[in-house]
Design a protein around this motif. Structure first.
Motif, short mmCIF file in Angstrom:
data_model
loop_
_atom_site.label_atom_id
_atom_site.label_comp_id
_atom_site.label_asym_id
_atom_site.label_seq_id
_atom_site.Cartn_x
_atom_site.Cartn_y
_atom_site.Cartn_z
N SER A 75 3.60 13.13 0.88
CA SER A 75 3.24 11.84 0.27
C SER A 75 2.00 11.25 0.91
CB SER A 75 4.41 10.85 0.42
OG SER A 75 5.56 11.32 -0.22
N ILE A 76 1.98 11.23 2.25
CA ILE A 76 0.85 10.60 2.94
C ILE A 76 -0.44 11.38 2.72
CG2 ILE A 76 -0.04 9.87 5.20
CD1 ILE A 76 2.80 9.43 6.09
N LEU A 77 -0.34 12.69 2.64
CA LEU A 77 -1.54 13.49 2.35
C LEU A 77 -2.08 13.17 0.95
CD1 LEU A 77 -0.49 16.93 3.88
CD2 LEU A 77 -2.32 15.43 4.71
N HIS A 118 0.86 -1.18 0.00
CA HIS A 118 0.00 0.00 0.00
C HIS A 118 0.90 1.23 0.00
CE1 HIS A 118 -2.70 3.10 1.66
NE2 HIS A 118 -3.67 2.38 1.12
N PRO A 119 0.51 2.31 -0.69
CA PRO A 119 1.38 3.50 -0.75
C PRO A 119 1.83 4.03 0.61
CG PRO A 119 -0.34 3.69 -2.39
CD PRO A 119 -0.65 2.46 -1.59
N LYS A 120 0.96 3.98 1.63
CA LYS A 120 1.39 4.44 2.96
C LYS A 120 2.46 3.52 3.53
CE LYS A 120 -2.73 6.90 4.55
NZ LYS A 120 -3.88 6.89 5.48
N GLU A 121 2.38 2.23 3.19
CA GLU A 121 3.39 1.29 3.67
C GLU A 121 4.73 1.56 3.01
OE1 GLU A 121 0.97 -2.72 4.81
OE2 GLU A 121 1.10 -2.25 2.68
N LYS A 126 -4.15 1.55 6.13
CA LYS A 126 -5.35 1.90 5.37
C LYS A 126 -6.46 2.46 6.26
CE LYS A 126 -4.47 -1.74 1.94
NZ LYS A 126 -5.02 -2.91 1.24
N LYS A 127 -6.28 2.40 7.57
CA LYS A 127 -7.42 2.67 8.45
C LYS A 127 -7.32 3.99 9.20
CE LYS A 127 -8.74 -2.16 9.11
NZ LYS A 127 -9.00 -3.25 10.07
N PHE A 128 -6.52 4.92 8.73
CA PHE A 128 -6.50 6.23 9.38
C PHE A 128 -6.23 7.32 8.36
CE2 PHE A 128 -2.03 4.93 9.61
CZ PHE A 128 -1.40 6.06 9.11
N LEU A 129 -6.64 8.54 8.70
CA LEU A 129 -6.31 9.72 7.92
C LEU A 129 -5.21 10.48 8.63
CD1 LEU A 129 -9.88 10.94 6.89
CD2 LEU A 129 -8.22 9.72 5.49
N PHE A 130 -4.23 10.95 7.85
CA PHE A 130 -3.05 11.54 8.46
C PHE A 130 -3.38 12.83 9.20
CE2 PHE A 130 1.07 13.84 8.20
CZ PHE A 130 1.80 12.95 8.98
#
Length: 572
Positions: A480-482, A403-406, A554-558
């Motif tokens: 990136s995370i945003l 996943h991109p956040k990973e 996948k389960k949180f918003l930054f």
């Protein structure tokens, strides 16, 4: 000054530069501009290459042996008279033949075909099957429609047809010509996928991928409508995977025929090793390594047989040699992947397989896949060495299916921390350290560009950051995370608070995030009539990112995590 000449293989020398791509029996052996070595010349001789075009100094005495002049004279003396007596050729058969030959040149390369199509007999067999399939004019028309709609889908379908036909023949499957026809038309449903999606130079969004997935069922229906019901199931089922992990019907192994299970492997291998506008293609060994990493999704025995059919064995393969010794593949050479370096398991010594194939690999025994941690360590090792080419290979293996956040929190942040730790504790070469950080930032920039194109951005947020700080590694990580959260960060310099609140109103947000190098004031929250200003130091951001490692990405918003982090620090 260099001059292009054609010399016999006995005349060429090390350091000559190849002037034209080297083909042999419809196979591309070496690319133009390759600098020849003694080893490469020896291998070309083994491939029965008799002559080639090279660039040599224009004052070289070898120019007098230029074979191109002789060829011109031979043409005048022998072939020109024959052309005058040329008989009429069946135009339709000629069109099929031209289609086969021109497309074959696009796909057949030893770096991805290995031992497949090494003989003229195999090439003639596949060509004959192709001609027999297209004797029915409606099939030719359907194939040309696909070519005109999407060139890549056509070439990929042809590639799958060639690889699949040869592999099915080696496995001894029945109804090979029926399967070959199904392989040629397995992606015909792409005719129903919009060209703007097929031609995207980026990864697909989730919504776009759902549209692309319909090509399986649409291809099934199209083939049935065109009198090809006997092969329609191959178009429908080629994206199914074992244990119900594929689509469209989440079939299990018992629900899939051998022909489908073969196609699933060939389809993925072809797609990974093919060049796209946005993707240069995996080399064969890396593509096979990805397939073996996901071996639970495919028929593993077929995978072993396919590797043996190619004669290209991925690094870490456990193999049986022709002299009955067991070995592990250590290194696969770029130009000649069928002659790897192996480590003899009993003797714990390494050897290059000989050029004359007196000892060769005869069987795939097993594959030892690297864990994520092992690949990450290899990535870090090459990052420290500043070896950009090799580390990118490891990086691409790491990010595949993450996943991109990973990608941000399992690769970029740990890599940065390791580099910083090495610098502080071990005092590594500062020049190398700076180069490593620069390479890491370049990789992050590439990911940012992909993320910006990949995601449909639905919101905006305000980041108040000095221009000089925006290249900071952690600011890039936040950016990136945003993006992944489908939020576009709008940067503005600190200063005129009225301009900041105007921008907040324009963007429809009630919070602005101030990030400064050092936070000297205790006031971290400033409520205002137009919204709220929240203040962070770079160390706050770093600690926040570190604390996210290991969580379900996948389960949180930054933004929620940023606000939670701030209010936790206020309570403390």
């Amino acid at each position: 000054m260099l001059k292009k000449v054609t010399l016999s293989i006995e005349e060429v020398e090390a350091n000559d530069i190849v002037a034209e791509d080297i083909f042999f029996e419809y196979r591309l052996l070496a690319k133009k501009d390759l600098v020849l070595t003694e080893r490469i010349i020896a291998l070309l001789k083994l491939r029965k290459v008799e002559e080639l075009s090279v660039y040599i100094p224009s004052d070289s005495v070898r120019i007098v042996h230029d074979l191109s002049m002789l060829r011109a004279q031979e043409f005048e003396d022998v072939f020109a008279p024959l052309l005058e007596q040329q008989k009429e050729v069946d135009e339709y058969k000629e069109a099929i033949n031209n289609l086969f030959m021109t497309t074959l040149e696009n796909v057949v390369h030893e770096l991805r075909y290995g031992q497949i199509l090494k003989s003229m007999q195999d090439t003639a067999y596949v060509k004959g099957v192709f001609h027999r399939i297209l004797e029915e004019k409606h099939r030719y028309d359907l194939l040309i429609q696909l070519r005109d709609w999407d060139e890549y889908s056509f070439v990929h379908s042809f590639d799958v047809f060639v690889l699949g036909t040869i592999f099915a023949r080696q496995l001894g499957l029945t109804n090979i010509e029926m399967l070959a026809r199904g392989y040629l038309f397995h992606d015909i449903g792409k005719l129903y996928i919009p060209q703007e999606i097929l031609s995207l130079k980026r990864k697909l969004s989730e919504e776009e991928f759902e549209i692309v997935k319909t090509h399986t069922t649409k291809g099934f229906e199209l083939l049935r409508e065109n009198g090809e019901a006997d092969i329609a199931y191959l178009a429908r089922d080629h994206h199914e995977r074992f244990a119900g992990k594929g689509y469209p019907n989440k079939l299990c192994a018992d629900d899939m025929s051998d022909g489908v299970q073969l196609l699933q492997i060939i389809d993925v291998y072809s797609a990974m090793t093919s060049k796209r506008v946005y993707h240069s293609g995996y080399n064969a060994t890396d593509a096979l390594a990805v397939l073996y990493r996901d071996r639970h999704l495919y028929n593993e025995q077929f995978m072993h047989k396919f590797v043996e059919c190619l004669g290209i064995y991925p690094v870490n393969s456990i193999v049986l040699l022709s002299d009955n010794r067991s070995a592990q593949v250590e290194l696969v050479y770029d130009l000649f992947p069928t002659l790897p370096k192996v480590k003899l398991l009993d003797e714990q010594t390494s050897m290059n397989l000989p050029l004359n194939y007196s000892v060769k690999i005869v069987k795939m025994i097993d594959y030892r896949a690297n864990s994520f941690e092992e690949i990450f360590n290899l990535f870090i090792e090459q990052l420290i060495r500043n070896d950009e080419q090799t580390l990118k290979i490891h990086f691409n293996r790491l990010i595949d299916h993450l996943h991109p956040k990973e990608i941000v929190l399992k690769i970029f942040l740990p890599a940065y921390r390791i580099l910083r730790l090495l610098t502080r504790e071990i005092q590594t070469d500062m020049k190398k350290y700076k180069n490593s950080i620069h390479i890491l930032k370049q990789l992050l920039e590439e990911q940012l560009n992909v993320l910006y194109m990949d995601y449909q951005h639905e919101q905006t947020t305000i980041l108040v950051v000095e221009t000089s700080m925006r290249e900071n590694f952690f600011i890039k990580l936040v950016q990136s995370i945003l993006y992944i959260d489908k939020i576009v960060p709008c940067f503005i310099n600190p200063g005129n608070e009225h301009h900041i609140t105007q921008l907040m109103e324009h963007c429809g947000v009630n919070v602005a995030y101030f990030i400064v190098e050092d936070l000297t004031t205790e006031k971290r929250v400033r409520p205002k009539r137009e919204g709220t200003f929240l203040y962070y130091s770079l160390s706050d951001i770093e600690e926040l990112l570190v604390n996210l490692v290991g969580q379900n990405m996948k389960k949180f918003l930054f933004e929620e995590k940023m606000q939670d982090r701030l209010f936790v620090s206020l309570k403390a």
